[in-house]
Design a protein around this motif. Structure first.
Motif, PDB file in Angstrom:
ATOM      1  N   ARG A 146       0.846  -1.188   0.000  1.00  0.00           N
ATOM      2  CA  ARG A 146       0.000   0.000   0.000  1.00  0.00           C
ATOM      3  C   ARG A 146       0.883   1.240   0.000  1.00  0.00           C
ATOM      4  NH1 ARG A 146      -2.263  -3.807   3.224  1.00  0.00           N
ATOM      5  NH2 ARG A 146      -4.436  -4.308   2.835  1.00  0.00           N
ATOM      6  N   TRP A 179      -2.146   4.192   5.909  1.00  0.00           N
ATOM      7  CA  TRP A 179      -2.338   4.009   7.351  1.00  0.00           C
ATOM      8  C   TRP A 179      -2.605   5.316   8.088  1.00  0.00           C
ATOM      9  CZ3 TRP A 179      -4.125  -0.346   8.284  1.00  0.00           C
ATOM     10  CH2 TRP A 179      -3.651  -1.487   7.657  1.00  0.00           C
ATOM     11  N   VAL A 203      -6.273   5.930   7.394  1.00  0.00           N
ATOM     12  CA  VAL A 203      -7.123   5.046   8.195  1.00  0.00           C
ATOM     13  C   VAL A 203      -7.182   5.548   9.640  1.00  0.00           C
ATOM     14  CG1 VAL A 203      -7.279   2.703   9.149  1.00  0.00           C
ATOM     15  CG2 VAL A 203      -6.798   3.035   6.724  1.00  0.00           C
ATOM     16  N   PHE A 204      -6.047   5.943  10.172  1.00  0.00           N
ATOM     17  CA  PHE A 204      -5.995   6.449  11.540  1.00  0.00           C
ATOM     18  C   PHE A 204      -6.846   7.707  11.688  1.00  0.00           C
ATOM     19  CE2 PHE A 204      -4.015   9.247  14.701  1.00  0.00           C
ATOM     20  CZ  PHE A 204      -4.145   8.447  15.827  1.00  0.00           C
TER      21      PHE A 204
END
Length: 69
Positions: free
Chosen positions: A8, A13, A16-17
């Motif tokens: 990815r 990330w 997403v966080f």
């Protein structure tokens, strides 16, 4: 064999966080807004039910004979 196709990008990330943190903040805000709404609705229902019961009680007194029944 190199597995570059399943990797990815670096920003997934953190995204997403941030989405999870935003969802938690919104759920927390909804909780603090929902409690007063539920309180106001329940108080309003009690007030309306009391008015309705009082109106029924005053209408039934003396309407059908002894005791107002």
């Amino acid at each position: 064999m190199e597995r570059t196709s399943s990797r990815r990008p670096w920003w997934v990330w953190p995204l997403v966080f941030c989405v999870l943190v935003a969802a938690m903040v919104l759920l927390d805000a909804v909780w603090y807004v929902a409690i007063p709404i539920v309180f106001v609705v329940s108080v309003g229902f009690e007030w309306a039910w009391d008015r309705y019961a009082n109106r029924r009680a005053t209408q039934s007194h003396g309407a059908n004979g002894f005791g107002g029944r």
